[in-house]
Design a protein around this motif. Sequence first.
Motif, mmCIF file in Angstrom:
data_model
loop_
_atom_site.group_PDB
_atom_site.id
_atom_site.type_symbol
_atom_site.label_atom_id
_atom_site.label_comp_id
_atom_site.label_asym_id
_atom_site.label_seq_id
_atom_site.Cartn_x
_atom_site.Cartn_y
_atom_site.Cartn_z
ATOM 1 N N ALA A 94 0.822 -1.213 0.000
ATOM 2 C CA ALA A 94 0.000 0.000 0.000
ATOM 3 C C ALA A 94 0.855 1.262 0.000
ATOM 4 N N ALA A 95 1.911 1.277 0.808
ATOM 5 C CA ALA A 95 2.750 2.468 0.909
ATOM 6 C C ALA A 95 3.485 2.740 -0.399
ATOM 7 N N ALA A 96 4.036 1.690 -1.006
ATOM 8 C CA ALA A 96 4.775 1.885 -2.257
ATOM 9 C C ALA A 96 3.842 2.290 -3.393
ATOM 10 N N GLN A 97 2.664 1.665 -3.458
ATOM 11 C CA GLN A 97 1.691 2.022 -4.491
ATOM 12 C C GLN A 97 1.255 3.479 -4.348
ATOM 13 N N ALA A 98 0.948 3.892 -3.132
ATOM 14 C CA ALA A 98 0.490 5.267 -2.915
ATOM 15 C C ALA A 98 1.556 6.275 -3.337
ATOM 16 N N LEU A 99 2.804 6.002 -2.997
ATOM 17 C CA LEU A 99 3.868 6.940 -3.346
ATOM 18 C C LEU A 99 4.088 6.989 -4.858
ATOM 19 N N LEU A 100 4.142 5.828 -5.499
ATOM 20 C CA LEU A 100 4.348 5.818 -6.944
ATOM 21 C C LEU A 100 3.196 6.503 -7.686
ATOM 22 N N ALA A 101 1.976 6.239 -7.257
ATOM 23 C CA ALA A 101 0.828 6.886 -7.891
ATOM 24 C C ALA A 101 0.900 8.408 -7.718
ATOM 25 N N GLU A 102 1.285 8.854 -6.527
ATOM 26 C CA GLU A 102 1.406 10.295 -6.272
ATOM 27 C C GLU A 102 2.478 10.921 -7.158
ATOM 28 N N LEU A 103 3.655 10.294 -7.229
ATOM 29 C CA LEU A 103 4.758 10.870 -7.987
ATOM 30 C C LEU A 103 4.485 10.855 -9.492
ATOM 31 N N LEU A 104 3.877 9.794 -9.973
ATOM 32 C CA LEU A 104 3.510 9.762 -11.392
ATOM 33 C C LEU A 104 2.454 10.820 -11.703
ATOM 34 N N GLY A 105 1.511 10.989 -10.798
ATOM 35 C CA GLY A 105 0.482 12.008 -11.000
ATOM 36 C C GLY A 105 1.047 13.413 -11.046
ATOM 37 N N ILE A 106 2.094 13.657 -10.272
ATOM 38 C CA ILE A 106 2.714 14.981 -10.234
ATOM 39 C C ILE A 106 3.618 15.203 -11.437
ATOM 40 N N HIS A 107 4.474 14.215 -11.724
ATOM 41 C CA HIS A 107 5.558 14.432 -12.680
ATOM 42 C C HIS A 107 5.285 13.898 -14.087
ATOM 43 N N ARG A 108 4.329 12.974 -14.222
ATOM 44 C CA ARG A 108 3.961 12.464 -15.542
ATOM 45 C C ARG A 108 2.431 12.368 -15.628
ATOM 46 N N PRO A 109 1.751 13.493 -15.463
ATOM 47 C CA PRO A 109 0.288 13.467 -15.331
ATOM 48 C C PRO A 109 -0.446 13.007 -16.591
ATOM 49 N N HIS A 110 0.190 13.076 -17.732
ATOM 50 C CA HIS A 110 -0.496 12.713 -18.973
ATOM 51 C C HIS A 110 -0.223 11.270 -19.400
ATOM 52 N N ASP A 111 0.606 10.572 -18.646
ATOM 53 C CA ASP A 111 0.909 9.177 -18.976
ATOM 54 C C ASP A 111 -0.076 8.243 -18.287
ATOM 55 N N ALA A 112 -0.319 7.088 -18.888
ATOM 56 C CA ALA A 112 -1.170 6.064 -18.278
ATOM 57 C C ALA A 112 -0.316 5.139 -17.410
ATOM 58 N N VAL A 113 -0.994 4.329 -16.605
ATOM 59 C CA VAL A 113 -0.306 3.444 -15.656
ATOM 60 C C VAL A 113 -0.963 2.073 -15.671
ATOM 61 N N LEU A 114 -0.147 1.038 -15.568
ATOM 62 C CA LEU A 114 -0.589 -0.320 -15.285
ATOM 63 C C LEU A 114 0.184 -0.774 -14.053
ATOM 64 N N SER A 115 -0.522 -0.998 -12.959
ATOM 65 C CA SER A 115 0.126 -1.376 -11.705
ATOM 66 C C SER A 115 -0.534 -2.605 -11.103
ATOM 67 N N GLU A 116 0.291 -3.494 -10.562
ATOM 68 C CA GLU A 116 -0.259 -4.668 -9.883
ATOM 69 C C GLU A 116 -1.243 -4.259 -8.787
ATOM 70 N N GLU A 117 -0.924 -3.188 -8.070
ATOM 71 C CA GLU A 117 -1.712 -2.807 -6.902
ATOM 72 C C GLU A 117 -2.836 -1.830 -7.219
ATOM 73 N N SER A 118 -3.154 -1.663 -8.490
ATOM 74 C CA SER A 118 -4.260 -0.779 -8.885
ATOM 75 C C SER A 118 -5.151 -1.547 -9.845
ATOM 76 N N ALA A 119 -6.151 -2.238 -9.288
ATOM 77 C CA ALA A 119 -6.979 -3.150 -10.079
ATOM 78 C C ALA A 119 -7.679 -2.452 -11.234
ATOM 79 N N GLU A 120 -8.003 -1.175 -11.073
ATOM 80 C CA GLU A 120 -8.718 -0.474 -12.137
ATOM 81 C C GLU A 120 -7.855 -0.294 -13.385
ATOM 82 N N THR A 121 -6.540 -0.452 -13.262
ATOM 83 C CA THR A 121 -5.668 -0.323 -14.432
ATOM 84 C C THR A 121 -5.511 -1.641 -15.187
#
Length: 260
Positions: free
Chosen positions: A42-69
Amino acid sequence: MTAPTDDHEFAAWLAEQAGARLLEVRATSGLEGRELKDAGDAAAQALLAELLGIHRPHDAVLSEESAETHGDSGRLTASRVWIIDPLDGTREFSEPPRDDWAVHVALWSAGSLVAGAVAQPALGETFHTGRPPVVPGLGAGSHRAGLPPRIAVSRSRPPAFVTALADSLGAELVPMGSAGVKMMSVVRDVADGYVHAGGQYEWDSAAPVAVAAAAGLHTSRVDGSALVYNRADPYLPDVVVCRPELAGPILEFIERHGIE
């Protein structure tokens, strides 16, 4: 936080930031077992999602810990997709002081992996495509003449076909945790090959495969075909990462004997 603009360096930075957070959770949470695994994920997913949202806001994401992706969350039509595993090797993470766990961050674009990083925080190491690792003796044939090849395997459930493969090659099995750690063991010259069939997804192999390929290692599926990422179904069950001189013998064995 100041983030690198270069995608290779950014992938490494992301993996290191998540790794630092995981070390903090491991050291200070007071949790054990399943609770520690879940807290780390949970901690690693939250941090990565936050940093990607800040620094690469227009890119998409596929993450093990984000079922909606995992389905088509827009990533299938996106030009850039970050494929991440916030904590690869949760079992090993939850067993301090084990160091065979990792953070995976890869970037897919235009049909290919274009950047990747694998952090092994407990080792203080990050391997990435911006500075491809130098694998000893690569391209010069066997650099361990007279010594048996080494095949990385699961420490708890090595597949029977890998044991048969090792017997065929006269190889020794090297048990360790985490798919990423096993692939990086070839990069680190701790093993000469890793073969897996069944039970993996794109996030398990994308970053390690990107790094291994950049280092000049062979990467493929067990039938020798290319590994393809950012598909509608992220299930990608098999992978071969090895020194180039072992690719032929490994793939020939699998073609003859299968993976059952």
